[in-house]
Design an enzyme around this catalytic site. Structure first.
Site, mmCIF file in Angstrom:
data_model
loop_
_atom_site.group_PDB
_atom_site.id
_atom_site.type_symbol
_atom_site.label_atom_id
_atom_site.label_comp_id
_atom_site.label_asym_id
_atom_site.label_seq_id
_atom_site.Cartn_x
_atom_site.Cartn_y
_atom_site.Cartn_z
ATOM 1 C CB CYS A 50 -1.138 0.297 1.258
ATOM 2 S SG CYS A 50 -2.023 -1.351 1.333
ATOM 3 N NE ARG A 104 4.516 1.860 -0.040
ATOM 4 C CZ ARG A 104 5.423 1.799 0.718
ATOM 5 N NH1 ARG A 104 6.758 2.009 0.299
ATOM 6 N NH2 ARG A 104 5.479 1.276 1.891
ATOM 7 C CG ASN A 128 1.329 1.265 4.472
ATOM 8 O OD1 ASN A 128 2.381 1.406 4.505
ATOM 9 N ND2 ASN A 128 0.945 -0.248 3.906
ATOM 10 C CG HIS A 170 17.740 -37.852 -0.646
ATOM 11 N ND1 HIS A 170 18.292 -39.376 -0.535
ATOM 12 C CD2 HIS A 170 19.082 -37.346 -0.728
ATOM 13 C CE1 HIS A 170 19.570 -39.483 -0.442
ATOM 14 N NE2 HIS A 170 20.227 -38.382 -0.612
#
Ligand code: G6P
Length: 590
Positions: free
Chosen positions: A2, A27, A96, A486
């Protein structure tokens, strides 16, 4: 995670806010919105699902004071109703962070007969502020009373009708306030409002700010005016433009040589000063980080243990912070973070410090929360990185961390290979790595992709795999070459391309055993290596021939073709490599 912005001043707020939001879009980009106080003192509010570009119709809003938000959803699906700003009565807010007690506070509001119009945690804050504003008559006091009831993290910018002011508050989410000529700004990051003559301050936890045309006033947790030192905001650099490139990711890969070389030089300078004292006395190294930065920590471990013989542990910050970690006396903790704002890395760094460790921050952002927390800072010089997937910042971190390792080895009287011609090596790796574009058709339909290596190659393999997942959404794994048999070998067939890294001659035969094993099961094999004869093996469908480099530092070059591969596969699959779905560049929440 944000991005929030605020503006008050002589200009119309809407275009300034939209411009700031588009710079903060890295963001989060699932929805966006702005609110502006118009001339008659009323709000105009526009919110849209999708990217900031969807807000274009808001550009014409009249008014000189406003706030904006670009979202990465935490509570509530990405939708218009959950987009910020959130409004209640005469108050409007962008947030935010995560409010951890939102559910109980919301219940109390509902019991008072208040109605909610979103599924977010943030909306409860606007209800509280509106209520306290009626009682206090002053927005700053109302915000302070509301934040006292909140737990969790927040950076808020708050508006109320009838006033040309923005009130900001911060706890554990970044928030900068800045003053220019007759105007004031608030933003999650300095990148939002570059400009000569503007001066900024990063709010500390518990502080508040009031923004008006007259400038910025900062208040401490008791609402006392506080004099704070403001720093000049950098002018807009070339980093924020794509130039001739189609995507930021590709441009930032092109900038790897510069980022690595500059960061190496910066680290070398630091390694002769205060940092050296701390570093050279340390008996143990701990590294805390997330994502790509965690991988650069793993690379450092390989180098620090083999060259300097310093026991080194690398921790995922999100695990470390809740693991009751043992912090040895006389140790140094290095927190690695491009942004300096990753919530988990900050919490881990804080914990290491509380437990007596010296804290070194390695970050790309000078005024970040991490750099303010650390005892010593070392800054990478990558320039702003905009694509969500980290590329040049990874190379910058590696160069700086390797410079520290060399210094550490020397301080212990041990030899270390020279880190020479780093920019030229990276340039050669980019040139060779462009060949991965031709590999893309073998990957676009893959069920899964494996990246194999041993030692330093394994660390590069982990990063290569993360890059491909982030931008192409293809499932995959970075794997220790010897461990495949494995269990994971069960997944390998014609639909699972394998990229093997072989940069250490001493381990080449061993990793090539794994190549034979996956080839025998039908996997298309691709090789990244400086050894031409290995690339000629019949099992190898495609190869990148790297420039020669000391094996212990080889991730500096070997990761580059993997970054390019991820980019080309993403583009071939029609993805947006700069803004991958569900991700954000700066993860400021848990
Ligand atoms: C996010 C980004 C990654 C980054 C990680 C850590 O997940 O998408 O690219 O590696 O955060 O970020 P930091 O800023 O702390 O290096």
């Amino acid at each position: 995670m944000c991005g929030i912005v605020g503006y008050v001043g002589a200009r119309h707020a809407a275009p300034v806010l939209l411009d700031g939001l588009s710079r903060l879009e890295y963001r989060g980009y699932d929805s966006a919105g702005i609110a502006v106080v118009g001339a008659e003192g009323r709000f105009s509010l526009v919110r849209r699902k999708g990217r900031v570009a969807a807000l274009e119709s808001a550009r014409a809003l009249a008014g000189n004071c406003g706030i904006g938000h670009t979202r990465w959803a935490t509570h509530g699906a990405p939708s218009e109703r959950n987009a910020h700003p959130h409004r209640y009565q005469n108050v409007c807010l962008v947030h935010n962070g995560i409010l951890e007690n939102a559910a109980s506070l919301k219940e109390a509001c509902l019991a008072r007969g208040e109605r909610f119009s979103s599924d977010t945690d943030s909306e409860v804050a606007v209800h509280l502020i509106a209520r306290f504003l009626q009682e206090e008559g002053e927005l700053l006091r109302a915000v302070a009373r509301a934040t006292a009831l909140l737990s969790g993290s927040y950076a808020f910018a708050v508006l109320c009708e009838g006033r040309e002011e923005i009130v900001c508050a911060r706890r554990r989410s970044p928030l900068l306030v800045a003053a220019g000529e007759g105007e004031a700004f608030a933003a999650s990051d300095a990148a939002a409002f570059p400009g000569a003559g503007r001066r900024a301050y990063a709010l500390e936890d518990g502080e508040f700010a009031r923004l008006t045309r007259a400038g910025v006033e900062v208040f401490d947790a008791h609402l006392q005016r506080a004099e704070r030192a403001f720093f000049p905001l950098p002018e807009e650099g070339a980093s924020s433009q794509k130039g001739a490139f189609r995507h930021f990711m590709r441009k930032e890969i092109a900038e790897v040589p510069m980022a690595a070389q500059r960061s190496l030089s910066a680290a070398r300078k630091m390694a002769n000063s205060q940092l050296c004292e701390v570093l050279c006395q340390t008996k143990y190294l701990h590294i805390v980080a997330c994502g790509t930065a965690y991988h650069s920590g793993l690379c450092m471990k390989v180098a620090a243990e083999s060259l300097a013989r310093v026991p080194t542990e690398v921790f995922l910050a999100s695990e470390y912070r809740y693991a009751d970690p043992i912090v040895p006396a006389g140790g140094l903790t290095i927190a690695v973070s491009q942004s300096g704002e990753t919530a988990d890395t900050l919490a881990a760094a804080e914990l290491a410090k509380e437990r007596g460790s010296t804290l070194l921050a390695l970050t790309n952002v000078e005024h970040s929360s991490l750099s303010r927390l650390a005892d010593v800072c070392l800054f990478t010089r990558a320039g702003q990185e905009i694509a969500v997937a980290a590329t040049k910042s990874f190379s910058a971190q590696l160069a700086a961390l390797y410079a520290l390792v060399v210094r550490l080895a020397e301080a212990r009287g041990r030899g270390a290979p020279r880190l020479r011609n780093v920019a030229a090596l990276c340039r050669a790796a980019i040139g060779a790595g462009e060949g991965t574009r031709a590999w893309a058709p073998s990957f676009t339909g893959a069920r899964s992709v494996f990246f194999l290596g041993r030692g330093a190659d394994r660390c590069a393999a982990l990063e290569g795999s993360l890059k491909l997942k982030e931008v192409s959404y293809l499932p995959g794994e970075g794997y220790a070459a010897g461990e495949l048999k494995h269990g994971t070998l069960a997944l390998v067939d014609e639909g699972t391309p394998v990229v093997a890294l072989v940069c250490d001659r001493a381990l080449a035969d061993k990793t090539m055993n794994a190549v034979h094993e996956v080839y025998a099961r039908g996997a298309p094999v691709f090789l990244v290596t400086p050894f031409a004869e290995l690339a000629r093996a019949k099992e190898v469908r495609g190869s990148v021939l790297l420039p020669a480099c000391a094996p212990v530092f080889s991730p500096l070059v070997s990761v580059i073709p993997l970054q390019l591969l991820a980019y080309h596969v993403a583009v071939a699959m029609g993805r947006d490599p700069d803004k991958p779905r569900n991700l954000a560049k700066s993860v400021t929440v848990e």
